[in-house]
Design a protein around this motif. Sequence first.
Motif, PDB file in Angstrom:
ATOM      1  N   GLU A 235       0.863  -1.182   0.000  1.00 45.98           N
ATOM      2  CA  GLU A 235       0.000   0.000   0.000  1.00 45.98           C
ATOM      3  C   GLU A 235       0.904   1.237   0.000  1.00 45.98           C
ATOM      4  O   GLU A 235       1.614   1.494   0.972  1.00 45.98           O
ATOM      5  N   VAL A 236       0.898   1.976  -1.103  1.00 43.35           N
ATOM      6  CA  VAL A 236       1.786   3.126  -1.257  1.00 43.35           C
ATOM      7  C   VAL A 236       0.969   4.408  -1.120  1.00 43.35           C
ATOM      8  O   VAL A 236      -0.028   4.601  -1.820  1.00 43.35           O
ATOM      9  N   THR A 237       1.397   5.281  -0.211  1.00 40.63           N
ATOM     10  CA  THR A 237       0.749   6.573   0.004  1.00 40.63           C
ATOM     11  C   THR A 237       1.729   7.678  -0.377  1.00 40.63           C
ATOM     12  O   THR A 237       2.886   7.663   0.064  1.00 40.63           O
ATOM     13  N   VAL A 238       1.278   8.614  -1.204  1.00 44.43           N
ATOM     14  CA  VAL A 238       2.114   9.732  -1.648  1.00 44.43           C
ATOM     15  C   VAL A 238       1.515  11.026  -1.118  1.00 44.43           C
ATOM     16  O   VAL A 238       0.359  11.355  -1.406  1.00 44.43           O
ATOM     17  N   ASP A 239       2.295  11.742  -0.329  1.00 44.62           N
ATOM     18  CA  ASP A 239       1.881  13.032   0.220  1.00 44.62           C
ATOM     19  C   ASP A 239       2.907  14.084  -0.212  1.00 44.62           C
ATOM     20  O   ASP A 239       3.784  14.484   0.566  1.00 44.62           O
ATOM     21  N   VAL A 240       2.802  14.488  -1.485  1.00 40.99           N
ATOM     22  CA  VAL A 240       3.725  15.455  -2.068  1.00 40.99           C
ATOM     23  C   VAL A 240       2.903  16.538  -2.762  1.00 40.99           C
ATOM     24  O   VAL A 240       2.111  16.217  -3.650  1.00 40.99           O
ATOM     25  N   ALA A 264      12.687  -0.312   0.486  1.00 34.28           N
ATOM     26  CA  ALA A 264      11.459  -0.471   1.261  1.00 34.28           C
ATOM     27  C   ALA A 264      10.745  -1.768   0.877  1.00 34.28           C
ATOM     28  O   ALA A 264      10.281  -2.517   1.742  1.00 34.28           O
ATOM     29  N   ALA A 265      10.673  -2.046  -0.428  1.00 35.78           N
ATOM     30  CA  ALA A 265      10.019  -3.277  -0.881  1.00 35.78           C
ATOM     31  C   ALA A 265      10.739  -4.506  -0.337  1.00 35.78           C
ATOM     32  O   ALA A 265      10.110  -5.473   0.110  1.00 35.78           O
ATOM     33  N   ALA A 270       9.126  -9.902   4.103  1.00 33.13           N
ATOM     34  CA  ALA A 270       8.750 -10.892   5.113  1.00 33.13           C
ATOM     35  C   ALA A 270       7.445 -10.541   5.831  1.00 33.13           C
ATOM     36  O   ALA A 270       6.955 -11.331   6.635  1.00 33.13           O
ATOM     37  N   GLN A 271       6.897  -9.358   5.551  1.00 33.34           N
ATOM     38  CA  GLN A 271       5.660  -8.935   6.212  1.00 33.34           C
ATOM     39  C   GLN A 271       4.445  -9.470   5.458  1.00 33.34           C
ATOM     40  O   GLN A 271       4.489  -9.639   4.238  1.00 33.34           O
ATOM     41  N   PRO A 272       3.337  -9.745   6.151  1.00 29.65           N
ATOM     42  CA  PRO A 272       2.107 -10.130   5.438  1.00 29.65           C
ATOM     43  C   PRO A 272       1.625  -8.958   4.580  1.00 29.65           C
ATOM     44  O   PRO A 272       1.857  -7.798   4.930  1.00 29.65           O
ATOM     45  N   PRO A 273       0.973  -9.242   3.447  1.00 32.65           N
ATOM     46  CA  PRO A 273       0.544  -8.167   2.538  1.00 32.65           C
ATOM     47  C   PRO A 273      -0.252  -7.065   3.222  1.00 32.65           C
ATOM     48  O   PRO A 273      -0.124  -5.891   2.862  1.00 32.65           O
ATOM     49  N   SER A 274      -1.043  -7.404   4.224  1.00 27.36           N
ATOM     50  CA  SER A 274      -1.874  -6.387   4.883  1.00 27.36           C
ATOM     51  C   SER A 274      -1.047  -5.384   5.681  1.00 27.36           C
ATOM     52  O   SER A 274      -1.553  -4.318   6.054  1.00 27.36           O
ATOM     53  N   ARG A 275       0.228  -5.700   5.927  1.00 30.63           N
ATOM     54  CA  ARG A 275       1.074  -4.806   6.731  1.00 30.63           C
ATOM     55  C   ARG A 275       2.193  -4.175   5.918  1.00 30.63           C
ATOM     56  O   ARG A 275       3.107  -3.582   6.478  1.00 30.63           O
ATOM     57  N   ARG A 276       2.123  -4.304   4.610  1.00 29.71           N
ATOM     58  CA  ARG A 276       3.164  -3.719   3.749  1.00 29.71           C
ATOM     59  C   ARG A 276       2.740  -2.306   3.336  1.00 29.71           C
ATOM     60  O   ARG A 276       1.941  -2.125   2.438  1.00 29.71           O
ATOM     61  N   ALA A 294       9.146   6.227   4.103  1.00 28.03           N
ATOM     62  CA  ALA A 294       9.044   5.360   5.281  1.00 28.03           C
ATOM     63  C   ALA A 294       8.341   4.067   4.897  1.00 28.03           C
ATOM     64  O   ALA A 294       7.508   4.048   3.991  1.00 28.03           O
ATOM     65  N   ASP A 295       8.713   2.975   5.579  1.00 26.91           N
ATOM     66  CA  ASP A 295       8.012   1.713   5.356  1.00 26.91           C
ATOM     67  C   ASP A 295       7.724   1.062   6.702  1.00 26.91           C
ATOM     68  O   ASP A 295       8.273   1.458   7.727  1.00 26.91           O
ATOM     69  N   SER A 296       6.858   0.078   6.691  1.00 21.50           N
ATOM     70  CA  SER A 296       6.432  -0.595   7.922  1.00 21.50           C
ATOM     71  C   SER A 296       7.257  -1.843   8.197  1.00 21.50           C
ATOM     72  O   SER A 296       6.792  -2.757   8.870  1.00 21.50           O
TER      73      SER A 296
END
Length: 308
Positions: A235-240, A264-265, A270-276, A294-296
């Motif tokens: 899930e990519v969020t752009v705030d520019v 970041a990718a 190793a994270q589940p898709p819902s937390r990427r 930033a990434d999770s």
Amino acid sequence: RLAAILGELLGRAVEADGVVLVVPTEADELLPILDSAHEPDPELTPSAARAALQSGPLVLGPNEAGNGPFAHRLLVPLRAGAHLLGVLSVGRHRADRPFRARDFQKASLLAAQAQLALENARLTTQLVRTERLAAMGELVAGVAHEINNPMSFVRSNLGYVSQALEAFPAARRAEITDLLEAMHDAEHGLDRILSLVQDLRVLGRVEAAALTPVNLREAVASALRVAGAELKLCEVTVDVPETLAARSDPGRLGQVLVNLLLNAANALAAQPPSRRRVTVRARQEAETCVMEIADSGPGVSPRLRARI
């Protein structure tokens, strides 16, 4: 080969029964460089990890040697500034043969030479990697240029066929509706390919930096297109801000953004898709533009953080 040479020299100098060079990996783990002649040593890596935290040599006697094959250990951390290059582990089997002051002196002299050799090896590897990346950039730019020419030809022909189909008499429009939709889909797909090729051409530039006003929203969009395949499950969020611009070199800025997005990718693999989640932000602070990615993921380990 360097580990073997150090082992041979140190083994003779301090009359050791075993000498091993332990080096840090990219994953922040300590890896012994061993060959078939080395005996199993379960205490090697834990002892090297202890020594890596020391500023000077670590000496372990029979009471601290654990279940390993050596009654006495001398471990010398090798550093370049704050960066750990490795740990030299020297062992003696017999409990009545502790390491003496002269052994420390000899080991310290050889450790200084080992530090130089390891640092030179590290810098050489960095140089080779940099040259390889520069060559890859030239290759990417060349391939993108070669792709761009036939793509432009195909784009022109698609436009010609679409115009010809639309000029058909109204009575036959129903017959060619599906064809027109297919042509428009093909044009849309080709536009995406041409846009990606243009992004690769910018990314592959290796000439001297030329600072020009760069729209940061467009730079981020371009980098996301290049790195899109790796980020498709994120899930990519752009705030520019749409109008935010900064003086920069478009190619080099693109390289930085793509590298950070790919990092970041990789960190999220190793994270589940819902937390990427990946977030790209930019803002203006006085006369400066600040960009953040930033990434999770789990974050950067302290040792690698010091090398960024």
